[in-house]
Design an enzyme around this catalytic site. Sequence first.
Site, mmCIF file in Angstrom:
data_model
loop_
_atom_site.group_PDB
_atom_site.id
_atom_site.type_symbol
_atom_site.label_atom_id
_atom_site.label_comp_id
_atom_site.label_asym_id
_atom_site.label_seq_id
_atom_site.Cartn_x
_atom_site.Cartn_y
_atom_site.Cartn_z
ATOM 1 N N ARG A 197 19.729 5.807 -8.406
ATOM 2 C CA ARG A 197 18.489 6.535 -8.676
ATOM 3 C C ARG A 197 18.671 8.036 -8.487
ATOM 4 N NH1 ARG A 197 14.176 8.300 -5.115
ATOM 5 N NH2 ARG A 197 15.652 7.652 -3.513
ATOM 6 N N HIS A 204 21.721 6.807 1.399
ATOM 7 C CA HIS A 204 21.497 8.253 1.451
ATOM 8 C C HIS A 204 22.618 8.859 2.289
ATOM 9 C CE1 HIS A 204 19.581 12.144 1.898
ATOM 10 N NE2 HIS A 204 18.611 11.766 1.105
ATOM 11 N N LEU A 221 8.909 8.292 -6.216
ATOM 12 C CA LEU A 221 7.472 8.527 -6.026
ATOM 13 C C LEU A 221 6.825 8.611 -7.404
ATOM 14 C CD1 LEU A 221 7.507 11.178 -3.131
ATOM 15 C CD2 LEU A 221 6.788 8.782 -2.979
ATOM 16 N N HIS A 261 18.982 3.332 1.817
ATOM 17 C CA HIS A 261 17.824 4.172 1.499
ATOM 18 C C HIS A 261 16.943 3.590 0.393
ATOM 19 C CE1 HIS A 261 15.615 7.917 1.306
ATOM 20 N NE2 HIS A 261 15.917 8.092 0.035
ATOM 21 N N SER A 295 0.822 -1.215 0.000
ATOM 22 C CA SER A 295 0.000 0.000 0.000
ATOM 23 C C SER A 295 0.857 1.267 0.000
ATOM 24 C CB SER A 295 -0.940 -0.009 1.206
ATOM 25 O OG SER A 295 -0.199 -0.052 2.418
ATOM 26 N N ARG A 335 24.471 11.039 -5.185
ATOM 27 C CA ARG A 335 24.350 10.498 -3.828
ATOM 28 C C ARG A 335 25.449 9.536 -3.442
ATOM 29 N NH1 ARG A 335 17.990 9.514 -2.653
ATOM 30 N NH2 ARG A 335 17.696 11.753 -2.598
ATOM 31 N N GLU A 387 17.238 19.385 -5.980
ATOM 32 C CA GLU A 387 17.962 18.310 -5.300
ATOM 33 C C GLU A 387 19.164 17.907 -6.150
ATOM 34 O OE1 GLU A 387 15.239 15.165 -4.266
ATOM 35 O OE2 GLU A 387 14.324 16.372 -2.683
HETATM 36 P P1 FAD Z 1 6.404 1.367 -0.440
HETATM 37 O O1 FAD Z 1 5.919 2.737 -0.346
HETATM 38 O O2 FAD Z 1 7.554 1.001 0.425
HETATM 39 O O3 FAD Z 1 5.193 0.388 -0.086
HETATM 40 C C1 FAD Z 1 5.403 -0.992 0.072
HETATM 41 C C2 FAD Z 1 4.168 -1.584 0.724
HETATM 42 O O4 FAD Z 1 4.206 -3.012 0.716
HETATM 43 C C3 FAD Z 1 4.012 -1.196 2.190
HETATM 44 O O5 FAD Z 1 2.658 -0.887 2.408
HETATM 45 C C4 FAD Z 1 4.386 -2.477 2.942
HETATM 46 O O6 FAD Z 1 3.801 -2.581 4.194
HETATM 47 C C5 FAD Z 1 3.819 -3.514 1.982
HETATM 48 N N1 FAD Z 1 4.385 -4.858 2.100
HETATM 49 C C6 FAD Z 1 5.701 -5.198 2.119
HETATM 50 N N2 FAD Z 1 5.814 -6.544 2.218
HETATM 51 C C7 FAD Z 1 4.550 -7.038 2.248
HETATM 52 C C8 FAD Z 1 4.011 -8.339 2.361
HETATM 53 N N3 FAD Z 1 4.793 -9.437 2.473
HETATM 54 N N4 FAD Z 1 2.668 -8.486 2.377
HETATM 55 C C9 FAD Z 1 1.838 -7.418 2.302
HETATM 56 N N5 FAD Z 1 2.310 -6.155 2.216
HETATM 57 C C10 FAD Z 1 3.640 -5.979 2.180
HETATM 58 N N6 FAD Z 1 11.385 9.044 -3.118
HETATM 59 C C11 FAD Z 1 11.071 10.151 -3.826
HETATM 60 O O7 FAD Z 1 10.774 10.069 -5.020
HETATM 61 N N7 FAD Z 1 11.093 11.371 -3.211
HETATM 62 C C12 FAD Z 1 11.402 11.535 -1.893
HETATM 63 O O8 FAD Z 1 11.377 12.639 -1.381
HETATM 64 C C13 FAD Z 1 11.739 10.379 -1.150
HETATM 65 N N8 FAD Z 1 12.069 10.475 0.157
HETATM 66 C C14 FAD Z 1 12.241 9.347 0.875
HETATM 67 C C15 FAD Z 1 12.450 9.441 2.250
HETATM 68 C C16 FAD Z 1 12.522 8.313 3.033
HETATM 69 C C17 FAD Z 1 12.726 8.425 4.508
HETATM 70 C C18 FAD Z 1 12.436 7.036 2.413
HETATM 71 C C19 FAD Z 1 12.526 5.793 3.224
HETATM 72 C C20 FAD Z 1 12.272 6.923 1.039
HETATM 73 C C21 FAD Z 1 12.169 8.071 0.263
HETATM 74 N N9 FAD Z 1 11.970 7.998 -1.109
HETATM 75 C C22 FAD Z 1 11.694 9.127 -1.815
HETATM 76 C C23 FAD Z 1 11.844 6.705 -1.774
HETATM 77 C C24 FAD Z 1 10.348 6.402 -1.977
HETATM 78 O O9 FAD Z 1 9.646 6.799 -0.842
HETATM 79 C C25 FAD Z 1 10.083 4.946 -2.224
HETATM 80 O O10 FAD Z 1 10.986 4.397 -3.140
HETATM 81 C C26 FAD Z 1 8.682 4.758 -2.788
HETATM 82 O O11 FAD Z 1 7.764 5.409 -1.953
HETATM 83 C C27 FAD Z 1 8.370 3.288 -2.884
HETATM 84 O O12 FAD Z 1 6.996 3.145 -3.137
HETATM 85 P P2 FAD Z 1 6.395 1.700 -3.299
HETATM 86 O O13 FAD Z 1 4.921 1.877 -3.443
HETATM 87 O O14 FAD Z 1 7.108 0.957 -4.326
HETATM 88 O O15 FAD Z 1 6.752 0.961 -1.913
HETATM 89 C C1 SIN Z 2 15.346 13.187 0.208
HETATM 90 O O1 SIN Z 2 14.423 13.937 0.537
HETATM 91 O O2 SIN Z 2 16.534 13.447 0.350
HETATM 92 C C2 SIN Z 2 15.004 11.873 -0.361
HETATM 93 C C3 SIN Z 2 14.672 12.047 -1.768
HETATM 94 C C4 SIN Z 2 14.701 10.727 -2.460
HETATM 95 O O3 SIN Z 2 15.164 9.735 -1.923
HETATM 96 O O4 SIN Z 2 14.271 10.698 -3.616
#
Ligand code: FAD
Ligand code: SIN
Length: 510
Positions: free
Chosen positions: A365, A225, A371, A330, A9, A269, A109
Amino acid sequence: MKSILVVGSGVAGMTAALEAAEHYDVTLLTKSDLSQSNTRYAQGGIAVVTTEGDSVESHVADTLLAGAGLSDQDAVQLLCEEGPAAFDELIDRGVKFDQVDGHLAHGLEAAHSHARILHAGGDATGAGIAYALIDQVRASKVSVRESTAAVDLVIEDLPDGGHRAVGVTLLNGEVVRADVVILATGGAGQLFPYTTNPEVATGDGVAMALRAGAVVSDLEFYQFHPTSLDAPDNFLISEAVRGEGAVLIDREGKRFMLDIHPDAELAPRDVVARAIAVQMAKQSGVPVRLDCTHLGADFLAKRFPNIDAACRAQGFDWGNEPIPVTPAAHYWMGGIRADEWGRTSIPGLYAVGEVACNGLHGANRLASNSLLEGAVYGTRCIAALADPPPPEHRDAEDCGADWAQPFALDLADHADADNFTRDDLQRLMWEFAGLTRTGDRMLAASRRLAAFSTPRVTDAKSAEDANLLIVSRAVVEMALAREESRGGHYRSDFPATLPAQAHHSSAVQK
Ligand code: FAD
Ligand code: SIN
């Protein structure tokens, strides 16, 4: 009506579920509550071309450059071209991006040649996106199952001799069946003791895919990071803070990045993260510091309210004193090999978001592209279900010159393997397969990982530990196989980037 099972999610999973809800019978599983994801914690923002001075070509060029010669040109082009529409869709779904004087506010950035980072709540972009999508999911026809972890994929043989993903098993043994399974399970920061990722990031999707025989790619590329707060939980100090002018200083107060890269603190990075690690080693482990004081306490509190609160909660007055920072795991560039529609090497199985590897991020990346990836590719994987479907994908057998043929990974336990703790595994990965790697140390890591016995899955924790173990082994084997340095994979025994190795790696479990 076709049934679709979405696992995860974050932005990718919720986007896919919402896109599918009108036409299909959709179930969304997530292992904690809907808000627990990397998405929820994203800070800096989302990179999209929204100004006249900027262009898709420029966003493509920056992404390719960051990817260190390994980004898939088509995947990058799609991301940057379809980004503005996906961004508008997020706004339609209720995300409120920050504005200045009635216009979108744009941040800068590292390695972006334009200020194209759109943010929400200052430094709470991920929360802004996650909660808007959660409201939409709850108001939709999507059937949501929270606190429900998928443990394994169910793959069935077909009468024509082929096979297909038809569902997942849960911890209680229940099988959730569907016509299409979309893995959107995010990354694996919990492979390492120091990470910006929340506890749910345990590599479950890649582990499930490996056990099911799917092709995985580029697992050796992990992004660290540069700036997490040197305090428990490694709270991320967004790159956007450096984008606003914060500088890194050594123990004597000198800006050491000036000697290392022309872009100094805004260098790629991996360059900044390694430079910090080297500087810390020179300082006997004492963290370097990020000096934001010239930006002023009022500006910092207004522009970065969450980081401000986190610093204060740890006793740091960042408007008046430099704060200690340290690299932390990260983002995972590697993942389940997927094409530009999210299709994997197993029919019926799709992978989108951080769990997938469509080659977009290459070896490193570009900030704020993930996002966007979740929004763009979460939409594309549903478009792929249309009738007639989009053109056939490049799978394991037909993956083009830039994708190496998969090699076989031996990920089995050693005959006399013994129990391990998650702490043991994380420390091993940090020390032996972290920011700087060598063949000797990774061979040692490989032997030690083989001597950890795969836990019997009895609960959520043991399922995650089993996943972390198989994924660690795969990361180390693939990192051993890449005898060069590129992007997030740095080997001090092979420091050069070799043109002959400018291809994605691919592997399957033996
Ligand atoms: P996620 O958002 O990680 O979602 C994965 C989901 O899968 C979660 O709900 C989890 O609970 C669920 N899940 C996992 N395993 C299972 C399972 N076995 N069964 C059921 N559910 C499961 N990216 C940017 O582009 N800009 C930013 O500013 C940025 N800042 C960041 C800051 C931080 C602190 C972090 C950690 C990351 C950041 N990133 C940023 C990276 C970005 O947030 C993620 O790469 C992106 O949100 C991943 O989205 P996703 O939907 O693929 O996975
Ligand atoms: C950050 O805000 O530095 C994270 C951005 C990203 O991981 O894309």
